[in-house]
Design a protein around this motif. Structure first.
Motif, PDB file in Angstrom:
ATOM      1  N   ASN A 137      -4.763  -0.311 -12.235  1.00  0.00           N
ATOM      2  CA  ASN A 137      -4.649   1.128 -12.513  1.00  0.00           C
ATOM      3  C   ASN A 137      -5.803   1.927 -11.927  1.00  0.00           C
ATOM      4  O   ASN A 137      -6.043   3.078 -12.302  1.00  0.00           O
ATOM      5  CB  ASN A 137      -4.550   1.371 -14.026  1.00  0.00           C
ATOM      6  N   ASP A 138      -6.563   1.319 -10.983  1.00  0.00           N
ATOM      7  CA  ASP A 138      -7.729   1.998 -10.409  1.00  0.00           C
ATOM      8  C   ASP A 138      -7.506   2.440  -8.962  1.00  0.00           C
ATOM      9  O   ASP A 138      -8.446   2.851  -8.286  1.00  0.00           O
ATOM     10  CB  ASP A 138      -8.949   1.068 -10.471  1.00  0.00           C
ATOM     11  N   GLY A 139      -6.262   2.341  -8.479  1.00  0.00           N
ATOM     12  CA  GLY A 139      -5.996   2.718  -7.085  1.00  0.00           C
ATOM     13  C   GLY A 139      -5.985   1.547  -6.117  1.00  0.00           C
ATOM     14  O   GLY A 139      -5.854   1.744  -4.908  1.00  0.00           O
ATOM     15  N   THR A 140      -6.108   0.324  -6.647  1.00  0.00           N
ATOM     16  CA  THR A 140      -6.093  -0.862  -5.774  1.00  0.00           C
ATOM     17  C   THR A 140      -4.791  -0.937  -4.974  1.00  0.00           C
ATOM     18  O   THR A 140      -4.808  -1.197  -3.766  1.00  0.00           O
ATOM     19  CB  THR A 140      -6.261  -2.160  -6.612  1.00  0.00           C
ATOM     20  N   GLN A 141      -3.671  -0.709  -5.632  1.00  0.00           N
ATOM     21  CA  GLN A 141      -2.379  -0.839  -4.951  1.00  0.00           C
ATOM     22  C   GLN A 141      -2.244   0.190  -3.831  1.00  0.00           C
ATOM     23  O   GLN A 141      -1.772  -0.142  -2.741  1.00  0.00           O
ATOM     24  CB  GLN A 141      -1.228  -0.700  -5.955  1.00  0.00           C
ATOM     25  N   ALA A 142      -2.664   1.414  -4.078  1.00  0.00           N
ATOM     26  CA  ALA A 142      -2.613   2.457  -3.043  1.00  0.00           C
ATOM     27  C   ALA A 142      -3.476   2.070  -1.850  1.00  0.00           C
ATOM     28  O   ALA A 142      -3.107   2.306  -0.689  1.00  0.00           O
ATOM     29  CB  ALA A 142      -3.079   3.795  -3.624  1.00  0.00           C
ATOM     30  N   GLU A 143      -4.606   1.450  -2.130  1.00  0.00           N
ATOM     31  CA  GLU A 143      -5.524   1.001  -1.069  1.00  0.00           C
ATOM     32  C   GLU A 143      -4.868  -0.089  -0.223  1.00  0.00           C
ATOM     33  O   GLU A 143      -4.958  -0.091   1.010  1.00  0.00           O
ATOM     34  CB  GLU A 143      -6.810   0.481  -1.714  1.00  0.00           C
ATOM     35  N   ILE A 144      -4.202  -1.025  -0.890  1.00  0.00           N
ATOM     36  CA  ILE A 144      -3.522  -2.120  -0.175  1.00  0.00           C
ATOM     37  C   ILE A 144      -2.391  -1.566   0.695  1.00  0.00           C
ATOM     38  O   ILE A 144      -2.233  -1.967   1.858  1.00  0.00           O
ATOM     39  CB  ILE A 144      -2.997  -3.176  -1.180  1.00  0.00           C
ATOM     40  N   ILE A 145      -1.615  -0.632   0.145  1.00  0.00           N
ATOM     41  CA  ILE A 145      -0.517  -0.017   0.910  1.00  0.00           C
ATOM     42  C   ILE A 145      -1.073   0.706   2.139  1.00  0.00           C
ATOM     43  O   ILE A 145      -0.530   0.600   3.250  1.00  0.00           O
ATOM     44  CB  ILE A 145       0.289   0.961   0.018  1.00  0.00           C
ATOM     45  N   LYS A 146      -2.161   1.421   1.957  1.00  0.00           N
ATOM     46  CA  LYS A 146      -2.806   2.143   3.065  1.00  0.00           C
ATOM     47  C   LYS A 146      -3.247   1.176   4.162  1.00  0.00           C
ATOM     48  O   LYS A 146      -3.027   1.416   5.352  1.00  0.00           O
ATOM     49  CB  LYS A 146      -4.016   2.906   2.509  1.00  0.00           C
ATOM     50  N   LYS A 147      -3.846   0.062   3.756  1.00  0.00           N
ATOM     51  CA  LYS A 147      -4.321  -0.930   4.739  1.00  0.00           C
ATOM     52  C   LYS A 147      -3.144  -1.605   5.442  1.00  0.00           C
ATOM     53  O   LYS A 147      -3.220  -1.946   6.615  1.00  0.00           O
ATOM     54  CB  LYS A 147      -5.209  -1.978   4.070  1.00  0.00           C
ATOM     55  N   LYS A 148      -2.039  -1.789   4.722  1.00  0.00           N
ATOM     56  CA  LYS A 148      -0.847  -2.397   5.329  1.00  0.00           C
ATOM     57  C   LYS A 148      -0.283  -1.499   6.433  1.00  0.00           C
ATOM     58  O   LYS A 148       0.194  -1.976   7.454  1.00  0.00           O
ATOM     59  CB  LYS A 148       0.225  -2.690   4.278  1.00  0.00           C
TER      60      LYS A 148
END
Length: 237
Positions: free
Chosen positions: A42-53
């Motif tokens: 819930n800290d933005g990790t998933q958004a970061e991973i999507i961005k890097k993908k």
């Protein structure tokens, strides 16, 4: 021909570490695929991973709906690796304690072995900057597991390298624990099944960013699981 290698990285609220880790791994090799298994951060990790993908197609992810446990994440990552036909799977933590510089060393040491694991106790000062409590806890766990299960590896670390051509998926999945005990349980099972295992020395710095996900209940649960597991083993003997 480039061998298919996947790096399996469980995450839970590791936004600060994800970027650093991706950069370090891709600096070592542009041929590795990275698979993040995220337990509903819930800290933005998933958004970061999507961005890097979006920037690099070698980055993959599985986003799970809740915290299922680190052992469960490793199982899901390895199941994915088998299904997609990877030859080698590296598993590692996302908290910055596992240095990607060891990845080529793990792969080189896999020759003639089925599993290579890292050992935090072969180098004298490997845990020198760890908090005292964590150092005592980790060292005590190491000796306790080795005594109760009669093995000599550092079995509770997640930084390891699997030869998926040699290890049968069903043998890894015999490990039932979905939390931290998955690591020693799966290693013990593979050891009993006569797979060739090697451990190599590593330095393990303490976490610099973010906070540990291990809670007191995880420690207590792992201890109880170990005792019940070892008692069951002696009864079978």
């Amino acid at each position: 021909k480039v061998m298919k290698v996947i790096i399996v990285i469980p995450t839970l609220n590791e936004k600060k570490n994800v970027n650093i880790l991706i950069k370090k791994i891709l600096k070592i090799s542009k041929n590795f695929d990275l698979l993040f298994i995220d337990d509903n951060s819930n800290d933005g990790t998933q958004a970061e991973i999507i961005k890097k993908k979006r920037e690099n197609n070698r980055i993959k992810y599985i986003f799970r709906k809740r915290k299922f446990g680190v052992g469960s994440a490793h199982k899901d990552g390895l199941i994915y690796a088998y299904r997609k036909g990877y030859k080698i799977a590296i598993t590692m933590d996302s908290d910055g304690t596992h240095d990607p510089k060891y990845i080529p060393i793990l792969i080189r040491n896999l020759y003639g072995y089925s599993l290579v694991i890292t050992n935090r106790f072969k180098l004298k000062d490997s845990l020198k900057d760890w908090p005292l409590f964590r150092k005592i806890l980790t060292t005590a766990r190491y000796y306790l597991i080795n005594f109760l299960l009669n093995i000599s590896y550092d079995t509770s670390g997640a930084f390891r390298c699997y030869d998926l051509n040699k290890i049968k998926k069903k043998d890894i999945l015999l490990a039932k624990n979905n939390s931290y005990s998955f690591f020693w349980e799966s290693t013990f099972i593979l050891h009993k099944k006569k797979y060739k295992i090697k451990d190599i020395p590593v330095n393990l710095p303490s976490r610099k960013l973010g906070s540990s996900k291990m809670k007191f209940r995880d420690i207590l649960g792992a201890l109880l699981y170990l005792f019940f597991y070892s008692v069951k083993r002696f009864i079978k003997l």
